[in-house]
Design a protein around this motif. Structure first.
Motif, PDB file in Angstrom:
ATOM      1  N   VAL A   4     -58.435 -29.421 -38.004  1.00  0.00           N
ATOM      2  CA  VAL A   4     -57.965 -30.686 -38.562  1.00  0.00           C
ATOM      3  C   VAL A   4     -56.578 -30.984 -37.991  1.00  0.00           C
ATOM      4  O   VAL A   4     -55.596 -30.336 -38.344  1.00  0.00           O
ATOM      5  N   LEU A   5     -56.511 -31.980 -37.113  1.00  0.00           N
ATOM      6  CA  LEU A   5     -55.243 -32.313 -36.463  1.00  0.00           C
ATOM      7  C   LEU A   5     -54.328 -33.157 -37.350  1.00  0.00           C
ATOM      8  O   LEU A   5     -53.115 -32.935 -37.348  1.00  0.00           O
ATOM      9  N   PRO A   6     -54.833 -34.139 -38.123  1.00  0.00           N
ATOM     10  CA  PRO A   6     -53.955 -34.835 -39.080  1.00  0.00           C
ATOM     11  C   PRO A   6     -53.843 -34.045 -40.389  1.00  0.00           C
ATOM     12  O   PRO A   6     -54.299 -34.464 -41.452  1.00  0.00           O
ATOM     13  N   TRP A   7     -53.204 -32.875 -40.319  1.00  0.00           N
ATOM     14  CA  TRP A   7     -53.133 -31.965 -41.456  1.00  0.00           C
ATOM     15  C   TRP A   7     -52.421 -32.586 -42.654  1.00  0.00           C
ATOM     16  O   TRP A   7     -52.585 -32.144 -43.790  1.00  0.00           O
ATOM     17  N   ASN A   8     -51.626 -33.635 -42.405  1.00  0.00           N
ATOM     18  CA  ASN A   8     -50.905 -34.282 -43.505  1.00  0.00           C
ATOM     19  C   ASN A   8     -51.840 -35.015 -44.460  1.00  0.00           C
ATOM     20  O   ASN A   8     -51.476 -35.336 -45.586  1.00  0.00           O
ATOM     21  N   ALA A  24     -50.263 -18.318 -33.034  1.00  0.00           N
ATOM     22  CA  ALA A  24     -51.325 -18.122 -34.021  1.00  0.00           C
ATOM     23  C   ALA A  24     -52.529 -19.011 -33.725  1.00  0.00           C
ATOM     24  O   ALA A  24     -53.687 -18.566 -33.808  1.00  0.00           O
ATOM     25  N   LEU A  25     -52.289 -20.271 -33.356  1.00  0.00           N
ATOM     26  CA  LEU A  25     -53.394 -21.175 -33.071  1.00  0.00           C
ATOM     27  C   LEU A  25     -54.124 -20.750 -31.806  1.00  0.00           C
ATOM     28  O   LEU A  25     -55.370 -20.725 -31.770  1.00  0.00           O
ATOM     29  N   LEU A  26     -53.387 -20.394 -30.761  1.00  0.00           N
ATOM     30  CA  LEU A  26     -54.040 -19.970 -29.526  1.00  0.00           C
ATOM     31  C   LEU A  26     -54.834 -18.681 -29.721  1.00  0.00           C
ATOM     32  O   LEU A  26     -55.954 -18.545 -29.198  1.00  0.00           O
ATOM     33  N   GLU A  27     -54.292 -17.736 -30.456  1.00  0.00           N
ATOM     34  CA  GLU A  27     -55.019 -16.497 -30.717  1.00  0.00           C
ATOM     35  C   GLU A  27     -56.327 -16.770 -31.455  1.00  0.00           C
ATOM     36  O   GLU A  27     -57.379 -16.187 -31.132  1.00  0.00           O
ATOM     37  N   PHE A  28     -56.295 -17.669 -32.442  1.00  0.00           N
ATOM     38  CA  PHE A  28     -57.521 -18.012 -33.163  1.00  0.00           C
ATOM     39  C   PHE A  28     -58.563 -18.631 -32.228  1.00  0.00           C
ATOM     40  O   PHE A  28     -59.734 -18.247 -32.240  1.00  0.00           O
ATOM     41  N   LEU A  29     -58.153 -19.617 -31.423  1.00  0.00           N
ATOM     42  CA  LEU A  29     -59.100 -20.307 -30.552  1.00  0.00           C
ATOM     43  C   LEU A  29     -59.678 -19.364 -29.497  1.00  0.00           C
ATOM     44  O   LEU A  29     -60.883 -19.415 -29.193  1.00  0.00           O
ATOM     45  N   ILE A  30     -58.845 -18.501 -28.950  1.00  0.00           N
ATOM     46  CA  ILE A  30     -59.336 -17.562 -27.929  1.00  0.00           C
ATOM     47  C   ILE A  30     -60.305 -16.562 -28.535  1.00  0.00           C
ATOM     48  O   ILE A  30     -61.374 -16.268 -27.962  1.00  0.00           O
ATOM     49  N   GLN A  31     -59.997 -16.055 -29.711  1.00  0.00           N
ATOM     50  CA  GLN A  31     -60.900 -15.102 -30.363  1.00  0.00           C
ATOM     51  C   GLN A  31     -62.223 -15.772 -30.746  1.00  0.00           C
ATOM     52  O   GLN A  31     -63.294 -15.154 -30.612  1.00  0.00           O
ATOM     53  N   PHE A  50     -56.476 -25.488 -40.566  1.00  0.00           N
ATOM     54  CA  PHE A  50     -55.238 -26.264 -40.634  1.00  0.00           C
ATOM     55  C   PHE A  50     -54.159 -25.482 -39.888  1.00  0.00           C
ATOM     56  O   PHE A  50     -53.862 -24.340 -40.251  1.00  0.00           O
ATOM     57  N   PRO A  51     -53.584 -26.073 -38.828  1.00  0.00           N
ATOM     58  CA  PRO A  51     -52.663 -25.298 -37.993  1.00  0.00           C
ATOM     59  C   PRO A  51     -51.224 -25.222 -38.484  1.00  0.00           C
ATOM     60  O   PRO A  51     -50.471 -24.342 -38.048  1.00  0.00           O
ATOM     61  N   ILE A  52     -50.821 -26.130 -39.372  1.00  0.00           N
ATOM     62  CA  ILE A  52     -49.427 -26.253 -39.798  1.00  0.00           C
ATOM     63  C   ILE A  52     -49.388 -26.420 -41.311  1.00  0.00           C
ATOM     64  O   ILE A  52     -50.263 -27.085 -41.872  1.00  0.00           O
ATOM     65  N   PRO A  53     -48.415 -25.796 -42.000  1.00  0.00           N
ATOM     66  CA  PRO A  53     -47.225 -25.098 -41.515  1.00  0.00           C
ATOM     67  C   PRO A  53     -47.489 -23.700 -40.960  1.00  0.00           C
ATOM     68  O   PRO A  53     -46.667 -23.143 -40.253  1.00  0.00           O
ATOM     69  N   GLU A  54     -48.645 -23.126 -41.282  1.00  0.00           N
ATOM     70  CA  GLU A  54     -49.096 -21.894 -40.672  1.00  0.00           C
ATOM     71  C   GLU A  54     -50.611 -21.936 -40.644  1.00  0.00           C
ATOM     72  O   GLU A  54     -51.242 -22.659 -41.421  1.00  0.00           O
ATOM     73  N   LEU A  55     -51.211 -21.186 -39.726  1.00  0.00           N
ATOM     74  CA  LEU A  55     -52.653 -21.243 -39.571  1.00  0.00           C
ATOM     75  C   LEU A  55     -53.362 -20.852 -40.863  1.00  0.00           C
ATOM     76  O   LEU A  55     -53.078 -19.801 -41.441  1.00  0.00           O
ATOM     77  N   GLU A  56     -54.281 -21.731 -41.315  1.00  0.00           N
ATOM     78  CA  GLU A  56     -55.036 -21.467 -42.534  1.00  0.00           C
ATOM     79  C   GLU A  56     -56.474 -21.912 -42.325  1.00  0.00           C
ATOM     80  O   GLU A  56     -56.737 -23.013 -41.842  1.00  0.00           O
ATOM     81  N   ILE A  57     -57.404 -21.023 -42.679  1.00  0.00           N
ATOM     82  CA  ILE A  57     -58.834 -21.293 -42.529  1.00  0.00           C
ATOM     83  C   ILE A  57     -59.449 -21.330 -43.920  1.00  0.00           C
ATOM     84  O   ILE A  57     -59.324 -20.366 -44.680  1.00  0.00           O
ATOM     85  N   VAL A  58     -60.119 -22.437 -44.262  1.00  0.00           N
ATOM     86  CA  VAL A  58     -60.662 -22.618 -45.604  1.00  0.00           C
ATOM     87  C   VAL A  58     -62.072 -23.162 -45.518  1.00  0.00           C
ATOM     88  O   VAL A  58     -62.473 -23.765 -44.513  1.00  0.00           O
ATOM     89  N   GLY A  88     -68.134 -16.366 -29.273  1.00  0.00           N
ATOM     90  CA  GLY A  88     -69.199 -17.339 -29.084  1.00  0.00           C
ATOM     91  C   GLY A  88     -69.265 -18.380 -30.185  1.00  0.00           C
ATOM     92  O   GLY A  88     -70.283 -19.057 -30.341  1.00  0.00           O
ATOM     93  N   GLN A  89     -68.174 -18.561 -30.941  1.00  0.00           N
ATOM     94  CA  GLN A  89     -68.136 -19.544 -32.010  1.00  0.00           C
ATOM     95  C   GLN A  89     -67.554 -20.853 -31.488  1.00  0.00           C
ATOM     96  O   GLN A  89     -66.687 -20.853 -30.621  1.00  0.00           O
ATOM     97  N   ARG A  90     -68.024 -21.955 -32.028  1.00  0.00           N
ATOM     98  CA  ARG A  90     -67.608 -23.263 -31.532  1.00  0.00           C
ATOM     99  C   ARG A  90     -66.583 -23.885 -32.478  1.00  0.00           C
ATOM    100  O   ARG A  90     -66.793 -23.954 -33.687  1.00  0.00           O
ATOM    101  N   VAL A  91     -65.485 -24.357 -31.891  1.00  0.00           N
ATOM    102  CA  VAL A  91     -64.437 -25.045 -32.631  1.00  0.00           C
ATOM    103  C   VAL A  91     -64.330 -26.454 -32.069  1.00  0.00           C
ATOM    104  O   VAL A  91     -64.214 -26.648 -30.862  1.00  0.00           O
ATOM    105  N   VAL A  92     -64.390 -27.467 -32.942  1.00  0.00           N
ATOM    106  CA  VAL A  92     -64.178 -28.855 -32.528  1.00  0.00           C
ATOM    107  C   VAL A  92     -63.039 -29.432 -33.372  1.00  0.00           C
ATOM    108  O   VAL A  92     -62.623 -28.839 -34.362  1.00  0.00           O
ATOM    109  N   GLY A  93     -62.535 -30.584 -32.959  1.00  0.00           N
ATOM    110  CA  GLY A  93     -61.410 -31.180 -33.658  1.00  0.00           C
ATOM    111  C   GLY A  93     -61.819 -32.313 -34.569  1.00  0.00           C
ATOM    112  O   GLY A  93     -62.881 -32.927 -34.391  1.00  0.00           O
ATOM    113  N   TYR A  94     -60.982 -32.581 -35.554  1.00  0.00           N
ATOM    114  CA  TYR A  94     -61.131 -33.773 -36.380  1.00  0.00           C
ATOM    115  C   TYR A  94     -59.822 -34.546 -36.301  1.00  0.00           C
ATOM    116  O   TYR A  94     -58.750 -34.031 -36.614  1.00  0.00           O
TER     117      TYR A  94
END
Length: 419
Positions: free
Chosen positions: A379-383, A303-310, A404-412, A315-321
């Motif tokens: 967001v990598l520290p999803w906790n 799920a995470l890889l599919e989101f990032l590849i799409q 938020f990648p865990i427990p399942e992919l969620e975009i908010v 042409g959308q930019r994703v960065v980490g926190y």
């Protein structure tokens, strides 16, 4: 689940441990790289989680030496506001529950930068931190927290007891999983605690890890993962008995174990019996509770890889926190590199200008997000979801969203209410 000729169980000595999930190989999760290290080889270790069919301790082989990881450590507890509040609340609760006074003695094992014991100092109680990392121990002493630079074992525990006396309360937060010699460390805890004293341990609850697919908390620094039942077995090896358990929201779901020397322990509390019943119902006191975990881990990865590849295709930019240890397990297992995540940010200045281990993603200061205005922030520290959603509220100003990648992919969107 496969049974193989892996290591023997570090708690009971049984062989033929069974596979829970094999995450391939990755570097130690806190081995952040400097620029000059990018052209050098990087050592990786297998990350294969197994369960003992005899005592059901879930564990990794001890492939790294804690001295290599913890002598200089990249994690400083005080950079999390929510963790500071958690520590302050715990000290207040412990003082009231145990009737601690200015004549009491409190010891914290793996005391980090003094995030918790500074509250003990402020209350006028005598205390000592035992912290193996030279750099974070120095930070604790600068805050006025007495700190011994050492790893805990039976000899260290006995030496502290001789010099300072037995402890009315020993605190061991988020360290009991980090010890390959669980038997020696447990003997050290018993040496520290007074014969009528208390031990408080906080550790991630294996029940949460399994039920919520929190597989990014599997990394080489975590040598074992506890249920209440396996923690009981481990502590009993040094004559300590668990008498009460609190369920906590920290780290995606933790437990606080209250234990005492067996001679004064008494019986288990009602809430301890309730948590043991939950574990049993989930199948974690036998093998069946672990059998579908690897399949659910694969779904999180896809799920995470599919989101990032799409997003990349659009042409959308994703960065980490954040650049937490758990994030490095996720990034390495998914094979995410700068082509999909050009950088991440972190509040800890120690990490600025460094690169994530294995995936070599640059780490910048948090202000970079506001300058670059990305479409998504992973967001990598999803906790720390509630805390970080508040901190990242400004991302909504340009229509950015949080992932938020865990427990399942969620975009908010950042202004959405967090439960």
């Amino acid at each position: 689940m496969l049974r193989g000729e892996g290591p023997s169980c570090r708690l009971c000595g049984a062989r033929d441990l069974e596979s829970v999930v094999d995450l391939g190989a990755s570097p130690p999760c806190e081995s952040f790289l400097t620029g000059v290290q990018l052209d050098a080889p990087e050592l990786t270790h297998p990350l294969h989680l197994r369960v003992c069919p005899n005592c059901f301790l879930v564990q990794l082989p001890p492939l790294i030496d804690p001295a290599e990881t913890f002598t200089e450590y990249a994690y400083f507890s005080s950079f999390s506001h929510s963790w500071l509040k958690h520590a302050e609340a715990f000290v207040g609760t412990a003082v009231d529950r145990l009737g601690l006074t200015d004549s009491s003695f409190v010891v914290e094992v793996a005391s980090n930068d003094g995030y918790l014991l500074r509250n003990v100092v402020d209350r006028g109680l005598r205390c000592l931190g035992i912290e193996p990392s030279v750099n974070v121990g120095a930070a604790a002493r600068e805050k006025g927290v007495p700190t011994l630079t050492a790893f805990l074992d039976a000899e260290t525990g006995a030496a502290v007891r001789r010099e300072h006396g037995p402890a009315d309360l020993v605190v061991a937060n988020n360290v009991y999983a980090h010890i390959p010699d669980v038997l020696g460390f447990t003997r050290g805890l018993r040496e520290l605690v007074a014969d009528d004293g208390w031990l408080s341990i906080e550790v991630q609850h294996l029940l949460s890890l399994i039920e919520l697919t929190q597989y990014d908390t599997i990394y080489h620094e975590h040598f074992q993962y506890y249920t209440v039942a396996t923690a009981q077995r481990a502590l009993a090896t040094a004559g300590l008995a668990v008498v009460d358990v609190e369920k906590l929201p920290t780290h995606g779901g933790s437990i606080r174990l209250w234990a005492r020397p067996e001679a004064v322990a008494g019986g288990p509390s009602e809430r301890m019996r309730a948590v043991l019943a939950e574990e049993e119902a989930a199948g974690l006191h036998e093998l069946r509770g672990y059998r579908d975990f690897a399949g659910r881990v694969e779904q999180v990865r896809l799920a995470l890889l599919e989101f990032l590849i799409q997003a990349k295709r659009r042409g959308q930019r994703v960065v980490g926190y954040g650049a937490p240890g758990k994030g490095n397990t996720l990034l390495n297992h998914c094979g995410i590199r700068p082509d999909l995540l050009p950088y991440t940010v972190d509040r800890n200045p120690y990490k600025h200008g460094r690169y994530t281990p294995g995936t070599r993603i640059p780490i910048s200061e948090p202000e970079r997000i506001a300058r670059d205005r990305p479409d998504y922030v992973l967001v990598l520290p999803w906790n720390l979801r509630a805390e970080l959603t508040e901190q990242l509220r400004y991302v909504a100003e340009w229509g950015g969203r949080l992932v938020f990648p865990i427990p399942e992919l969620e975009i908010v969107t950042p202004e959405e209410k967090v439960n």
